[in-house]
Enzyme design. Structure first.
Site, PDB file in Angstrom:
ATOM      1  N   PHE A   1       0.837  -1.208   0.000  1.00  0.00           N
ATOM      2  CA  PHE A   1       0.000   0.000   0.000  1.00  0.00           C
ATOM      3  C   PHE A   1       0.875   1.263   0.000  1.00  0.00           C
ATOM      4  CE2 PHE A   1      -1.916   2.792   3.462  1.00  0.00           C
ATOM      5  CZ  PHE A   1      -2.560   3.638   2.572  1.00  0.00           C
TER       6      PHE A   1
ATOM      7  N   ASP B   1      10.129  -7.076  -3.416  1.00  0.00           N
ATOM      8  CA  ASP B   1       8.902  -7.470  -2.704  1.00  0.00           C
ATOM      9  C   ASP B   1       8.666  -8.961  -2.864  1.00  0.00           C
ATOM     10  OD1 ASP B   1       6.033  -7.568  -1.782  1.00  0.00           O
ATOM     11  OD2 ASP B   1       6.317  -5.402  -1.763  1.00  0.00           O
TER      12      ASP B   1
ATOM     13  N   THR C   1       1.913  -9.460   1.283  1.00  0.00           N
ATOM     14  CA  THR C   1       0.661  -8.692   1.399  1.00  0.00           C
ATOM     15  C   THR C   1       0.527  -7.686   0.265  1.00  0.00           C
ATOM     16  OG1 THR C   1       1.818  -7.170   2.875  1.00  0.00           O
ATOM     17  CG2 THR C   1       0.473  -8.879   3.911  1.00  0.00           C
ATOM     18  N   GLY C   2       1.604  -7.464  -0.464  1.00  0.00           N
ATOM     19  CA  GLY C   2       1.566  -6.536  -1.592  1.00  0.00           C
ATOM     20  C   GLY C   2       0.899  -7.184  -2.795  1.00  0.00           C
TER      21      GLY C   2
ATOM     22  N   VAL D   1      12.908 -10.419   1.941  1.00  0.00           N
ATOM     23  CA  VAL D   1      14.047  -9.680   2.493  1.00  0.00           C
ATOM     24  C   VAL D   1      14.767 -10.468   3.596  1.00  0.00           C
ATOM     25  CG1 VAL D   1      13.215  -7.370   1.897  1.00  0.00           C
ATOM     26  CG2 VAL D   1      12.587  -8.356   4.115  1.00  0.00           C
TER      27      VAL D   1
ATOM     28  N   ASN E   1      19.664  -7.310   6.324  1.00  0.00           N
ATOM     29  CA  ASN E   1      20.056  -7.509   4.920  1.00  0.00           C
ATOM     30  C   ASN E   1      20.030  -6.196   4.148  1.00  0.00           C
ATOM     31  OD1 ASN E   1      20.533 -10.250   5.122  1.00  0.00           O
ATOM     32  ND2 ASN E   1      18.423 -10.821   4.627  1.00  0.00           N
TER      33      ASN E   1
ATOM     34  N   TYR F   1       5.457  -7.784  15.811  1.00  0.00           N
ATOM     35  CA  TYR F   1       5.555  -6.550  15.016  1.00  0.00           C
ATOM     36  C   TYR F   1       6.191  -5.422  15.844  1.00  0.00           C
ATOM     37  CZ  TYR F   1       3.806  -2.709  12.017  1.00  0.00           C
ATOM     38  OH  TYR F   1       3.690  -1.603  11.194  1.00  0.00           O
TER      39      TYR F   1
ATOM     40  N   LYS G   1       9.876  -4.147  15.134  1.00  0.00           N
ATOM     41  CA  LYS G   1      10.193  -2.785  14.677  1.00  0.00           C
ATOM     42  C   LYS G   1      11.143  -2.091  15.661  1.00  0.00           C
ATOM     43  CE  LYS G   1       7.670  -2.326  10.866  1.00  0.00           C
ATOM     44  NZ  LYS G   1       8.167  -1.900   9.556  1.00  0.00           N
TER      45      LYS G   1
ATOM     46  N   ARG H   1      -7.438  -3.776   8.494  1.00  0.00           N
ATOM     47  CA  ARG H   1      -7.333  -2.571   9.312  1.00  0.00           C
ATOM     48  C   ARG H   1      -8.679  -1.851   9.324  1.00  0.00           C
ATOM     49  NH1 ARG H   1      -1.372  -0.611   7.370  1.00  0.00           N
ATOM     50  NH2 ARG H   1      -1.886  -1.824   5.524  1.00  0.00           N
TER      51      ARG H   1
HETATM   52  P1  NAD Z   1       1.545  -3.533   3.235  1.00  0.00           P
HETATM   53  O1  NAD Z   1       1.280  -4.834   3.884  1.00  0.00           O
HETATM   54  O2  NAD Z   1       0.569  -3.045   2.208  1.00  0.00           O
HETATM   55  O3  NAD Z   1       2.972  -3.487   2.575  1.00  0.00           O
HETATM   56  C1  NAD Z   1       4.052  -4.271   3.012  1.00  0.00           C
HETATM   57  C2  NAD Z   1       4.806  -4.739   1.784  1.00  0.00           C
HETATM   58  O4  NAD Z   1       5.947  -5.472   2.215  1.00  0.00           O
HETATM   59  C3  NAD Z   1       3.981  -5.700   0.904  1.00  0.00           C
HETATM   60  O5  NAD Z   1       4.149  -5.394  -0.443  1.00  0.00           O
HETATM   61  C4  NAD Z   1       4.536  -7.062   1.254  1.00  0.00           C
HETATM   62  O6  NAD Z   1       4.372  -8.010   0.208  1.00  0.00           O
HETATM   63  C5  NAD Z   1       5.990  -6.729   1.528  1.00  0.00           C
HETATM   64  N1  NAD Z   1       6.636  -7.694   2.422  1.00  0.00           N
HETATM   65  C6  NAD Z   1       6.229  -8.109   3.638  1.00  0.00           C
HETATM   66  N2  NAD Z   1       7.117  -8.961   4.160  1.00  0.00           N
HETATM   67  C7  NAD Z   1       8.113  -9.101   3.242  1.00  0.00           C
HETATM   68  C8  NAD Z   1       9.312  -9.848   3.202  1.00  0.00           C
HETATM   69  N3  NAD Z   1       9.685 -10.636   4.223  1.00  0.00           N
HETATM   70  N4  NAD Z   1      10.091  -9.746   2.101  1.00  0.00           N
HETATM   71  C9  NAD Z   1       9.746  -8.957   1.066  1.00  0.00           C
HETATM   72  N5  NAD Z   1       8.607  -8.214   1.048  1.00  0.00           N
HETATM   73  C10 NAD Z   1       7.812  -8.297   2.129  1.00  0.00           C
HETATM   74  O7  NAD Z   1       1.653  -2.460   4.423  1.00  0.00           O
HETATM   75  P2  NAD Z   1       1.813  -0.878   4.365  1.00  0.00           P
HETATM   76  O8  NAD Z   1       0.686  -0.289   5.105  1.00  0.00           O
HETATM   77  O9  NAD Z   1       2.102  -0.429   2.987  1.00  0.00           O
HETATM   78  O10 NAD Z   1       3.110  -0.695   5.268  1.00  0.00           O
HETATM   79  C11 NAD Z   1       4.383  -0.494   4.695  1.00  0.00           C
HETATM   80  C12 NAD Z   1       5.397  -0.275   5.794  1.00  0.00           C
HETATM   81  O11 NAD Z   1       5.037   0.861   6.578  1.00  0.00           O
HETATM   82  C13 NAD Z   1       5.515  -1.451   6.754  1.00  0.00           C
HETATM   83  O12 NAD Z   1       6.877  -1.641   7.088  1.00  0.00           O
HETATM   84  C14 NAD Z   1       4.748  -0.999   7.966  1.00  0.00           C
HETATM   85  O13 NAD Z   1       5.251  -1.577   9.140  1.00  0.00           O
HETATM   86  C15 NAD Z   1       4.959   0.506   7.941  1.00  0.00           C
HETATM   87  N6  NAD Z   1       3.853   1.188   8.599  1.00  0.00           N
HETATM   88  C16 NAD Z   1       2.642   1.332   7.981  1.00  0.00           C
HETATM   89  C17 NAD Z   1       1.608   1.963   8.652  1.00  0.00           C
HETATM   90  C18 NAD Z   1       0.263   2.170   8.016  1.00  0.00           C
HETATM   91  O14 NAD Z   1      -0.643   2.666   8.688  1.00  0.00           O
HETATM   92  N7  NAD Z   1       0.054   1.870   6.760  1.00  0.00           N
HETATM   93  C19 NAD Z   1       1.787   2.444   9.958  1.00  0.00           C
HETATM   94  C20 NAD Z   1       3.032   2.237  10.556  1.00  0.00           C
HETATM   95  C21 NAD Z   1       4.072   1.632   9.877  1.00  0.00           C
HETATM   96  N1  UDP Z   2     -10.929  -2.030  14.673  1.00  0.00           N
HETATM   97  C1  UDP Z   2     -12.311  -2.095  14.725  1.00  0.00           C
HETATM   98  N2  UDP Z   2     -12.964  -2.748  13.728  1.00  0.00           N
HETATM   99  C2  UDP Z   2     -12.332  -3.337  12.685  1.00  0.00           C
HETATM  100  C3  UDP Z   2     -10.915  -3.265  12.633  1.00  0.00           C
HETATM  101  C4  UDP Z   2     -10.251  -2.609  13.649  1.00  0.00           C
HETATM  102  O1  UDP Z   2     -12.940  -1.570  15.649  1.00  0.00           O
HETATM  103  O2  UDP Z   2     -13.011  -3.908  11.815  1.00  0.00           O
HETATM  104  C5  UDP Z   2     -10.232  -1.274  15.726  1.00  0.00           C
HETATM  105  C6  UDP Z   2      -9.007  -1.960  16.322  1.00  0.00           C
HETATM  106  O3  UDP Z   2      -9.374  -2.796  17.406  1.00  0.00           O
HETATM  107  C7  UDP Z   2      -8.179  -0.767  16.754  1.00  0.00           C
HETATM  108  C8  UDP Z   2      -8.501   0.309  15.734  1.00  0.00           C
HETATM  109  O4  UDP Z   2      -9.722  -0.088  15.128  1.00  0.00           O
HETATM  110  O5  UDP Z   2      -8.597  -0.317  18.030  1.00  0.00           O
HETATM  111  C9  UDP Z   2      -7.425   0.451  14.664  1.00  0.00           C
HETATM  112  O6  UDP Z   2      -7.161  -0.839  14.166  1.00  0.00           O
HETATM  113  P1  UDP Z   2      -6.157  -1.085  12.947  1.00  0.00           P
HETATM  114  O7  UDP Z   2      -6.035  -2.570  12.806  1.00  0.00           O
HETATM  115  O8  UDP Z   2      -6.590  -0.303  11.781  1.00  0.00           O
HETATM  116  O9  UDP Z   2      -4.788  -0.451  13.416  1.00  0.00           O
HETATM  117  P2  UDP Z   2      -3.896  -0.599  14.716  1.00  0.00           P
HETATM  118  O10 UDP Z   2      -4.658  -1.289  15.801  1.00  0.00           O
HETATM  119  O11 UDP Z   2      -2.717  -1.374  14.276  1.00  0.00           O
HETATM  120  O12 UDP Z   2      -3.594   0.795  15.070  1.00  0.00           O
END
Ligand code: NAD
Ligand code: UDP
Length: 340
Positions: free
Chosen positions: A7, A27, A31-32, A53, A100, A146, A150, A187
């Site tokens: 995403f 990638d 999940t992508g 990775v 890596n 997670y 991180k 989410r």
């Molecule tokens: P996402 O799941 O859409 O994207 C993750 C990507 O990483 C996917 O394309 C998946 O295929 C790839 N991937 C996962 N594990 C892998 C591996 N072992 N080797 C190679 N590729 C791998 O999630 P996103 O929301 O786009 O998040 C991207 C990054 O941003 C993540 O590292 C996530 O922790 C971080 N992040 C996102 C959010 C958010 O709200 N979207 C918040 C905090 C941190």
């Molecule tokens: N949540 C919810 N309904 C859903 C999915 C999530 O009420 O269908 C709640 C979840 O319990 C959390 C908040 O929404 O309190 C945000 O969840 P999300 O998974 O988006 O992100 P994170 O918990 O990782 O911040």
């Protein structure tokens, strides 16, 4: 760029290409999705390396190290049901994957950007969360793969920095939403929007009083690019997110209003260790990067809703949490487990 088919990563690929950069996308498609980057196929400045990775970087990629200026690590499943589906792999992705990619950056003499997360603050006792706050993470709970992953990735990044091996930057990203989220992502924004549009029951976990602060993807990408470009690098991690905080119930009300949905709202158990409150303090990002989000929730949700409306083929939203409060396991990690 690792995680470039995800995403956030796919939007970042678009932005980097629009800036004139050449993008090498790594990638595993855990999940992508290919369709997130399908429009980039055939672009001579875009190249895909399909690999995990956790494994050594492909030789073809290592051979290119001399021409890599920056390594961006976004590879990691980010949605709780996805990262909990195979917790060992999630932890290894954060630790081995980051190592890596740091080694690749070291070999290339490139700067390194880690997509870290507000989850390093766990269920925070300090509100809003500043970068100084050290967090309140349960190291043995279902989110730990997670959160601790991180935190360990940040540790590695700063150890490489202290040793003078790689010039690292760490973004602590708060909940971000927008087009290209998977309908089955799990989410809250994707769940609620797809449920509202499909007329299905909208799932609220717990009583919905828990808060989050939602940032629109374009704003987040702009922040990441500024952090990557900043000279000199910031001394520590930088929060990136939208400080507009709301309860889950308020988010649901906004989505129902915008979609004119007639869906019923149903309650499901609150997942274990679900943080109660979350809002970024973005003073540092404002000062260092001159950055703050520009997209309000209404505009961001409208764009996200239209995008989901146009999604031709939906897969049903992820099942709600189990009765004992654990997320229903998805099979996403199964193939990977077979390989381990
Ligand atoms: P996402 O799941 O859409 O994207 C993750 C990507 O990483 C996917 O394309 C998946 O295929 C790839 N991937 C996962 N594990 C892998 C591996 N072992 N080797 C190679 N590729 C791998 O999630 P996103 O929301 O786009 O998040 C991207 C990054 O941003 C993540 O590292 C996530 O922790 C971080 N992040 C996102 C959010 C958010 O709200 N979207 C918040 C905090 C941190
Ligand atoms: N949540 C919810 N309904 C859903 C999915 C999530 O009420 O269908 C709640 C979840 O319990 C959390 C908040 O929404 O309190 C945000 O969840 P999300 O998974 O988006 O992100 P994170 O918990 O990782 O911040």
């Amino acid at each position: 760029m690792a995680g470039g088919a995800g995403f956030l990563g796919s939007h970042l690929c678009d932005a980097l290409l629009a800036d004139g950069a050449q993008v090498l996308c790594v990638d595993s498609f855990l999940t992508g999705r290919r369709r997130n980057i399908a429009h980039l196929e055939g672009n001579p400045r875009f190249e895909l390396f399909e690999c995990d990775v956790c494994d050594p970087m492909p030789v073809a990629l290592q051979r290119r190290a001399g021409r890599i200026d920056a390594v961006l690590n976004l590879a990691c499943a980010a949605s709780p049901p996805h990262y909990q589906a195979d917790p060992e792999h999630t932890l290894m992705t954060c630790v081995l994957g980051t190592r890596n990619l740091l080694r690749l950056a070291e070999m290339a003499g490139a700067r390194f950007l880690l997509a870290s997360t507000s989850e390093v603050y766990g269920d925070p006792q300090v509100h809003p969360q500043t970068e100084e706050y050290r967090g309140c993470v349960n190291p043995i709970g279902p989110r730990a793969c997670y959160d601790e992953g991180k935190r360990a990735a940040e540790t590695l990044a700063f150890d490489y920095l202290r040793a003078g091996r790689v010039e690292t930057r760490v973004a602590r990203i708060f909940n971000t939403y927008g087009p290209r989220m998977r309908a089955d992502d799990g989410r809250v924004v994707s769940n609620v929007v797809t449920q509202a549009l499909a007329g299905q029951d909208i799932t609220i976990y717990g009583d919905g009083s828990q808060t989050r602060s939602f940032c629109y993807v374009d704003d987040l990408v702009a922040g990441l690019l500024r952090l990557l470009a900043l000279d000199p690098r910031p001394p520590g991690p930088v929060n990136l997110g939208n400080p507009e905080e709301l309860r889950v119930t308020e988010l649901v009300d906004r989505v129902v209003l915008l979609t004119r949905s007639r869906s019923a709202v149903v309650r499901r158990p609150l997942p274990v260790d679900d943080p109660q409150r979350r809002r970024p303090d973005i003073t540092l990002a404002k000062r260092l990067l001159g950055w703050q989000p520009r997209t309000g929730l209404a505009a961001g949700l409208k764009a996200t809703i239209s995008w989901f409306e146009q999604e031709a083929r939906w897969v049903p939203p992820v099942p709600a949490a189990n009765d004992d409060g654990r997320h229903a396991a998805l099979l996403l990690g199964a193939a990977r487990r077979g390989r381990a």
